[in-house]
Design a protein around this motif. Structure first.
Motif, short mmCIF file in Angstrom:
data_model
loop_
_atom_site.label_atom_id
_atom_site.label_comp_id
_atom_site.label_asym_id
_atom_site.label_seq_id
_atom_site.Cartn_x
_atom_site.Cartn_y
_atom_site.Cartn_z
N ARG B 88 0.83 -1.20 0.00
CA ARG B 88 0.00 0.00 0.00
C ARG B 88 0.87 1.26 0.00
O ARG B 88 0.59 2.22 -0.72
CB ARG B 88 -0.91 -0.02 1.22
CG ARG B 88 -1.84 1.17 1.31
CD ARG B 88 -2.96 0.93 2.26
NE ARG B 88 -3.77 -0.21 1.82
CZ ARG B 88 -4.68 -0.82 2.59
NH1 ARG B 88 -4.87 -0.42 3.83
NH2 ARG B 88 -5.36 -1.83 2.12
N THR B 207 -3.37 -2.17 -7.53
CA THR B 207 -4.21 -1.11 -7.00
C THR B 207 -5.64 -1.61 -6.78
O THR B 207 -6.25 -1.35 -5.74
CB THR B 207 -4.22 0.11 -7.95
OG1 THR B 207 -2.87 0.52 -8.15
CG2 THR B 207 -5.02 1.26 -7.38
N ASP B 210 -5.56 -4.14 -3.81
CA ASP B 210 -5.33 -3.44 -2.54
C ASP B 210 -6.57 -2.65 -2.13
O ASP B 210 -6.97 -2.66 -0.96
CB ASP B 210 -4.13 -2.50 -2.70
CG ASP B 210 -3.93 -1.61 -1.49
OD1 ASP B 210 -3.74 -2.16 -0.39
OD2 ASP B 210 -3.98 -0.37 -1.64
N THR B 211 -7.17 -1.99 -3.11
CA THR B 211 -8.37 -1.20 -2.81
C THR B 211 -9.50 -2.09 -2.32
O THR B 211 -10.13 -1.82 -1.30
CB THR B 211 -8.84 -0.46 -4.08
OG1 THR B 211 -7.77 0.34 -4.56
CG2 THR B 211 -10.04 0.41 -3.78
N ARG B 212 -9.72 -3.18 -3.04
CA ARG B 212 -10.83 -4.07 -2.67
C ARG B 212 -10.57 -4.69 -1.31
O ARG B 212 -11.48 -4.86 -0.51
CB ARG B 212 -11.03 -5.14 -3.73
CG ARG B 212 -12.29 -5.97 -3.55
CD ARG B 212 -13.52 -5.11 -3.61
NE ARG B 212 -14.76 -5.83 -3.30
CZ ARG B 212 -15.24 -6.03 -2.08
NH1 ARG B 212 -14.59 -5.59 -1.02
NH2 ARG B 212 -16.39 -6.67 -1.90
N SER B 214 -8.98 -3.35 1.17
CA SER B 214 -9.22 -2.37 2.23
C SER B 214 -10.71 -2.15 2.45
O SER B 214 -11.11 -1.60 3.47
CB SER B 214 -8.54 -1.05 1.89
OG SER B 214 -9.24 -0.41 0.84
N ALA B 256 -5.03 6.47 -2.37
CA ALA B 256 -6.37 6.53 -2.93
C ALA B 256 -6.33 7.14 -4.32
O ALA B 256 -5.53 8.00 -4.62
CB ALA B 256 -7.26 7.37 -2.04
N THR B 257 -7.25 6.68 -5.18
CA THR B 257 -7.34 7.28 -6.51
C THR B 257 -8.59 8.15 -6.59
O THR B 257 -9.33 8.26 -5.64
CB THR B 257 -7.36 6.21 -7.60
OG1 THR B 257 -8.30 5.22 -7.23
CG2 THR B 257 -5.99 5.59 -7.76
N GLY B 262 -11.89 3.84 -5.51
CA GLY B 262 -10.46 4.06 -5.43
C GLY B 262 -10.02 4.61 -4.10
O GLY B 262 -8.96 4.27 -3.60
N THR B 265 -8.63 2.57 -0.62
CA THR B 265 -7.37 2.01 -0.20
C THR B 265 -6.83 2.73 1.03
O THR B 265 -6.58 3.92 1.00
CB THR B 265 -6.37 1.95 -1.36
OG1 THR B 265 -5.24 1.26 -0.91
CG2 THR B 265 -6.00 3.29 -1.89
#
Lengths: 212, 272
Positions: B88, B207, B210-212, B214, B256-257, B262, B265
């Motif tokens: 992360r 990404t 990792d996002t999912r 979190s 974060a995106t 997004g 994360t």
């Protein structure tokens, strides 16, 4: 005449000065009171959650009892139903409040009940808004990064009460208002349909609690 | 060097027809003016393409159930927490150019300084960004910024709500910001060939995972407790974006995106 004007002017000026001085002081007192309230409620919750001498069902009951006292369930429930409150019949309003209290308490106590080893502290930013106070807390759990929760505290009949919880900029009551409103709209404006859905959900929650 | 830019541009351009399809297909019926409360509700919800959005949400839920969530759960089970934190942190560090550009575009020199300082420290002392020593040793916390937020600060409205499978909740402004983030990222300008492509896709894939990961608990919770998870996500997304745009507290961490899930994360790493 002029004297009267002058006296009125002076009086107003004096009033404004006093109000100007008293205003921030009162706001400070409000913030302190709300923060103390959250501090003590939080400690009660943490004690209930971390009580090793009881099983999970008993812990959950204690959490629920603290929440019932601290949350102004009725005003939160009415806020969430929003414009549909007036469209509901008195019976529907009564039943809605009953179901809402049960859903809220069950959901929150199920969630907090799992927070074994939780610790919490008042955060940095306590601020006053138009008609209530936002109290920031930091929640720490083992093996999880700390996160912050904001509690919206209002004075209800002279008592501080929780009226909203805000996590990651997301208010619980605004989100839930949108959810309930959507359920009603998708059922052609029927509040009864929401009540049916809520009853179903409570049944599911109860089954899950027993399954544990 | 030219080829990768073009392929990435064309990927961003893919979003345009998708957007058009979303907007042209089913629209929600606007309530009549004789019902002002319903009309106010409709305007506040800001979701004129709701029927289409809900169909796309159903598609997303299927993808999530059979692919995204299982992969995220597996990742959490197999990879230990310190390694996941490292991943992360690296992803967050790689986002520095985009965050820095947007700090500056928003006229926030102090935040830009934080971002730049963090990048220098974490890339060196933090071993290529694996350890967030800028925070743990120097107390400088990361923050997210993106082109969607910059556009908002410049006065661009969000436009109608959109739900896009895999990407998640969005709107035209944030979707454009998302595309700009990809196109403007210097990391996507360098080199070509299998290795570079592998790194680029690897980063994109990590990404998503990792996002999912979190978001496992948050989304499970929504699916379990919400009577209508679609509207819960819609409301939560719009509120959270508003908080991010106003920079009210650090809502989103560096990894974060700009759009959709997004932001998830590391979303539990909150301001202190």
């Amino acid at each position: 005449m002029h004297d009267l004007d002058r006296r009125a002017l002076l009086g107003t000026a004096l009033f404004l000065t006093v109000a100007g001085l008293a205003g921030p002081a009162m706001a400070q007192a409000d913030i302190g009171r709300a923060a103390n309230f959250i501090q003590s409620t939080g400690q009660e919750l943490v004690a209930a959650v971390n009580d090793q001498t009881r099983d999970i069902a008993a812990r959950r009951q204690r959490v629920a009892a603290v929440l019932r006292r601290a949350v102004d369930v009725e005003s939160v429930g009415r806020f969430i139903l929003g414009r549909w409150w007036r469209q509901a019949s008195p019976q529907e309003q009564q039943e809605y409040l009953k179901l809402f209290e049960e859903t809220l308490i069950r959901n929150l106590s199920a969630r907090f009940g799992e927070y074994q080893g939780v610790r919490f502290a008042l955060g940095r930013t306590q601020q006053r808004t138009e008609d209530d106070v936002l109290v920031n807390t930091v929640i720490e759990r083992p093996n999880t990064a700390p996160f912050s929760l904001d509690w919206r505290v209002a004075e209800i009949n002279g008592q501080p009460k929780i009226v909203d919880v805000i996590a990651e900029g997301t208010s619980l009551r605004l989100t839930q208002r949108s959810e309930y409103s959507s359920v009603i709209q998708r059922n052609n404006g029927s509040v009864a349909a929401l009540l049916t859905a809520m009853r179903g959900q409570i049944q599911q929650l109860a089954q899950r609690e027993q399954g544990r | 060097m030219r080829q990768p830019i073009r392929s990435r541009l064309s990927r961003a351009a893919l979003a345009a027809p998708l957007l058009a399809a979303v907007l042209l297909a089913g629209c929600a019926t606007r309530p009549p003016a004789s019902d002002p409360e319903a009309l106010a509700d409709y305007q506040q919800t800001n979701d004129p393409a709701e029927p289409t959005n809900r169909r796309l949400y159903a598609v997303h839920q299927a993808i999530d159930q059979y692919a995204l969530r299982p992969v995220a759960v597996g990742y959490r089970a197999v990879v230990p927490q310190p390694v996941r934190s490292g991943v992360r942190n690296v992803l967050g560090n790689l986002r520095t150019p985009v965050i820095l550009a947007n700090d500056m575009l928003q006229g926030e020199p102090r935040r830009a300084g934080d971002t730049l300082g963090r990048f220098v420290i974490n890339s060196t002392l933090g071993v290529a960004g694996i350890f967030d020593v800028a925070e743990s040793w120097f107390g400088v916390r990361g923050h997210a910024e993106d082109y969607g937020q910059t556009l908002a600060r410049w006065g661009v409205g969000e436009g109608p709500y959109l739900f896009i499978p895999v990407i998640g909740p969005s709107n035209p402004r944030d979707l454009v910001g998302f595309g700009l983030g990809i196109v403007s990222d210097p990391l996507s300008w360098f080199g070509q060939g299998a290795v570079v492509d592998g790194l680029v896709y690897g980063r994109a894939g990590m990404t998503v995972v990792d996002t999912r990961e979190s978001l496992i608990d948050t989304i499970d919770d929504v699916n379990r407790t919400s009577l209508d998870s679609y509207s819960t996500l819609r409301s939560a997304y719009r509120q959270r974006r508003a908080a991010e745009i106003s920079n009210a507290g650090e809502v989103a961490p560096a990894a974060a995106t700009s759009t959709g899930f997004g932001v998830g994360t590391g979303m539990d790493q909150q301001r202190r």
